[in-house]
Scaffold this motif. Structure first.
Motif, PDB file in Angstrom:
ATOM      1  N   LYS A  44       0.815  -1.221   0.000  1.00 44.53           N
ATOM      2  CA  LYS A  44       0.000   0.000   0.000  1.00 44.53           C
ATOM      3  C   LYS A  44       0.844   1.264   0.000  1.00 44.53           C
ATOM      4  O   LYS A  44       0.327   2.360  -0.086  1.00 44.53           O
ATOM      5  CB  LYS A  44      -0.944  -0.010   1.201  1.00 44.53           C
ATOM      6  CG  LYS A  44      -1.945  -1.152   1.124  1.00 44.53           C
ATOM      7  CD  LYS A  44      -2.873  -1.159   2.311  1.00 44.53           C
ATOM      8  CE  LYS A  44      -3.847  -2.330   2.173  1.00 44.53           C
ATOM      9  NZ  LYS A  44      -4.769  -2.396   3.298  1.00 44.53           N
ATOM     10  N   LYS A  56       2.561   0.643  -6.112  1.00 48.48           N
ATOM     11  CA  LYS A  56       1.111   0.588  -6.289  1.00 48.48           C
ATOM     12  C   LYS A  56       0.703   1.265  -7.598  1.00 48.48           C
ATOM     13  O   LYS A  56      -0.241   0.843  -8.256  1.00 48.48           O
ATOM     14  CB  LYS A  56       0.422   1.261  -5.107  1.00 48.48           C
ATOM     15  CG  LYS A  56      -1.079   1.263  -5.184  1.00 48.48           C
ATOM     16  CD  LYS A  56      -1.678   1.869  -3.944  1.00 48.48           C
ATOM     17  CE  LYS A  56      -3.180   1.842  -4.020  1.00 48.48           C
ATOM     18  NZ  LYS A  56      -3.801   2.231  -2.777  1.00 48.48           N
ATOM     19  N   SER A  82      -6.303  -3.015  -1.463  1.00 48.72           N
ATOM     20  CA  SER A  82      -5.599  -2.000  -2.247  1.00 48.72           C
ATOM     21  C   SER A  82      -4.081  -2.208  -2.288  1.00 48.72           C
ATOM     22  O   SER A  82      -3.371  -1.464  -2.955  1.00 48.72           O
ATOM     23  CB  SER A  82      -5.908  -0.604  -1.705  1.00 48.72           C
ATOM     24  OG  SER A  82      -5.404  -0.458  -0.396  1.00 48.72           O
ATOM     25  N   GLY A  83      -3.585  -3.260  -1.629  1.00 47.61           N
ATOM     26  CA  GLY A  83      -2.158  -3.560  -1.668  1.00 47.61           C
ATOM     27  C   GLY A  83      -1.807  -4.688  -2.622  1.00 47.61           C
ATOM     28  O   GLY A  83      -0.685  -5.190  -2.620  1.00 47.61           O
TER      29      GLY A  83
END
Length: 93
Positions: A44, A56, A82-83
């Motif tokens: 992240k 990312k 989201s990572g």
């Protein structure tokens, strides 16, 4: 697929050049082994300088350049949220 059953590569904490090389090697290996769905963990960005994510943003740009990639999306939180990215690879010919 449950995350633990999916083939995965972790590139977070690598320098940009190391991460790109690891990603290319991983995708090529999966393609040769006819693996169609993989998870890429890019992190992240919380450990980056200024807490700004680097990988990312770079990993999706690298993925669109790869001929073996059909599509990708952000997974459920349990699979990295989201990572990470879930990547669908084209069938090997």
């Amino acid at each position: 697929l449950v995350g633990s059953e999916m083939c995965k590569e972790t590139v977070h904490r690598l320098r940009t050049d190391e991460a790109r090389e690891a990603l290319v090697t991983f995708l090529s290996s999966c393609n040769r082994r006819s693996i169609r769905c993989v998870r890429i963990v890019h992190g992240k960005g919380l450990g980056s300088a200024g807490r700004e994510p680097v990988l990312k943003h770079k990993v999706p740009r690298w993925l669109v350049q790869r001929s073996e990639v059909a599509a990708f999306c952000q997974p459920r939180e349990i699979d990295g949220g989201s990572g990470a990215l879930i990547v669908l690879l084209v069938a090997a010919s």
